[in-house]
Design a protein around this motif. Structure first.
Motif, PDB file in Angstrom:
ATOM      1  N   ILE A  80       0.842  -1.203   0.000  1.00 52.83           N
ATOM      2  CA  ILE A  80       0.000   0.000   0.000  1.00 52.83           C
ATOM      3  C   ILE A  80       0.876   1.251   0.000  1.00 52.83           C
ATOM      4  CG2 ILE A  80      -1.699   1.304   1.315  1.00 52.83           C
ATOM      5  CD1 ILE A  80      -2.805  -1.174  -0.044  1.00 52.83           C
ATOM      6  N   PHE A 135       2.440   1.872  -3.425  1.00 54.44           N
ATOM      7  CA  PHE A 135       1.454   2.352  -4.393  1.00 54.44           C
ATOM      8  C   PHE A 135       0.930   3.743  -4.055  1.00 54.44           C
ATOM      9  CE2 PHE A 135      -0.112  -2.122  -5.831  1.00 54.44           C
ATOM     10  CZ  PHE A 135       1.076  -2.265  -6.541  1.00 54.44           C
ATOM     11  N   HIS A 136       1.370   4.305  -2.929  1.00 53.98           N
ATOM     12  CA  HIS A 136       0.907   5.622  -2.468  1.00 53.98           C
ATOM     13  C   HIS A 136      -0.607   5.622  -2.239  1.00 53.98           C
ATOM     14  CE1 HIS A 136       4.900   7.181  -3.391  1.00 53.98           C
ATOM     15  NE2 HIS A 136       4.804   6.652  -4.602  1.00 53.98           N
ATOM     16  N   TRP A 137      -1.093   4.546  -1.638  1.00 54.04           N
ATOM     17  CA  TRP A 137      -2.520   4.415  -1.361  1.00 54.04           C
ATOM     18  C   TRP A 137      -2.872   4.740   0.085  1.00 54.04           C
ATOM     19  CZ3 TRP A 137      -4.165  -0.807  -4.074  1.00 54.04           C
ATOM     20  CH2 TRP A 137      -4.149  -0.608  -5.464  1.00 54.04           C
ATOM     21  N   THR A 161      -6.327   6.501   1.566  1.00 54.36           N
ATOM     22  CA  THR A 161      -7.256   6.521   0.434  1.00 54.36           C
ATOM     23  C   THR A 161      -8.198   5.330   0.541  1.00 54.36           C
ATOM     24  OG1 THR A 161      -5.854   5.192  -1.035  1.00 54.36           O
ATOM     25  CG2 THR A 161      -5.484   7.579  -1.025  1.00 54.36           C
ATOM     26  N   TYR A 162      -9.271   5.378  -0.213  1.00 55.91           N
ATOM     27  CA  TYR A 162     -10.212   4.254  -0.233  1.00 55.91           C
ATOM     28  C   TYR A 162      -9.563   2.982  -0.769  1.00 55.91           C
ATOM     29  CZ  TYR A 162     -13.983   7.623   0.619  1.00 55.91           C
ATOM     30  OH  TYR A 162     -14.797   8.586   1.161  1.00 55.91           O
ATOM     31  N   LEU A 163      -8.625   3.140  -1.688  1.00 56.03           N
ATOM     32  CA  LEU A 163      -7.989   1.965  -2.289  1.00 56.03           C
ATOM     33  C   LEU A 163      -7.246   1.131  -1.255  1.00 56.03           C
ATOM     34  CD1 LEU A 163      -6.612   3.510  -5.609  1.00 56.03           C
ATOM     35  CD2 LEU A 163      -8.591   2.007  -5.329  1.00 56.03           C
ATOM     36  N   SER A 164      -6.739   1.762  -0.215  1.00 57.03           N
ATOM     37  CA  SER A 164      -6.019   1.010   0.817  1.00 57.03           C
ATOM     38  C   SER A 164      -6.941   0.085   1.594  1.00 57.03           C
ATOM     39  CB  SER A 164      -5.326   1.974   1.784  1.00 57.03           C
ATOM     40  OG  SER A 164      -6.283   2.733   2.517  1.00 57.03           O
TER      41      SER A 164
END
Length: 262
Positions: free
Chosen positions: A116, A119-121, A124-127
């Motif tokens: 994570i 990916f620079h997540w 964020t919601y993606l994490s």
């Protein structure tokens, strides 16, 4: 093979079911009772009045809904491929996918954190969405493929004779017949995502991005804790889960038994 149960067997079975139900219900009763101690409804008012509580609800709804949609798309396509489309090494690939069932989610926290972060997540919601979808795939894929195996191959052959390609057979034949199991997978994924605590705790540090399971911690201070409001928050968090299960339990029962009889 399965005969009718005798009266004594029915009584014994009902007693065992009542005991199991009590094990789950009694803690919930204490939870609700304890949440009304002190300020009574004021405990719930304090939780709802929390400035960040609407953000928590919106974030949890976005994350849970996204997890359900992505998981259903991935699992339905993968289950169709493993069940009805033959390719070299399909059994081995399916077995590799099921390895995730043997790995505890906590054991993956460190590699997940590194992934994570790379990916620079973070924050964020993606994490929250990505790891939840990945960890839900193995069990969901097992359920879906077993249900797809129940669909007679003659139906797909008839559709192929009528000129339908693989995508048409998937959309017009498999998906309508797989609604019970896909509904079950969606409900389970929503419940797991809504109740997720570890992922927001590890990957989210921005308060406006936290999910609803983080609400109780705002009533736990370093030296003092208002546990009545904590329990009130837990009750409010549980309400959407209970409502969803009440309306979806018949689909869950049908979906979980799909593939049980060949």
């Amino acid at each position: 093979m399965f005969g009718r149960m005798q009266r004594s067997e029915k009584i014994t079975m009902n007693l065992l079911l009542l005991i199991l139900a009590a094990i789950w219900v009694i803690p919930m009763v204490y939870l609700v009772m304890y949440s009304f101690e002190g300020d009574q409804w004021g405990n719930y008012q304090a939780v709802v009045s929390l400035d960040l509580f609407p953000h928590f609800l919106i974030n949890s709804f976005i994350v849970s809904t996204s997890v359900v949609l992505l998981l259903l798309i991935v699992v339905s396509l993968a289950a169709f491929g493993f069940s009805k489309l033959r390719f070299p090494g399909d059994s081995s690939v399916f077995a590799i996918c099921l390895i995730g069932l043997m790995i505890p989610p906590v054991a993956m926290l460190v590699p997940l954190f590194q992934t994570i972060k790379s990916f620079h997540w973070m924050n964020t919601y993606l994490s929250l969405i990505g790891p939840e979808v990945a960890m839900s795939i193995p069990f969901s894929l097992l359920l879906a493929r077993n249900a797809f195996d129940e669909v007679p191959g003659e139906l797909l052959e008839a559709a192929e004779i009528d000129g339908s390609n693989a995508w048409g057979r998937f959309v017009h034949v498999m998906l309508p017949l797989a609604i019970p199991v896909l509904t079950t997978i969606g409900i389970l994924a929503f419940l797991n995502s809504w109740n997720q605590y570890v992922l927001p705790l590890v990957f989210i540090s921005k308060e406006t991005m936290l999910t609803v399971t983080m609400a109780p911690k705002f009533f736990i201070k370093e030296y003092t804790s208002d546990y009545h409001k904590v329990f009130a928050a837990l009750v409010l968090i549980t309400i959407p889960v209970v409502i969803l299960y009440i309306f979806g339990q018949k689909y869950m029962q049908r979906g979980l038994t799909s593939g049980a009889i060949k």
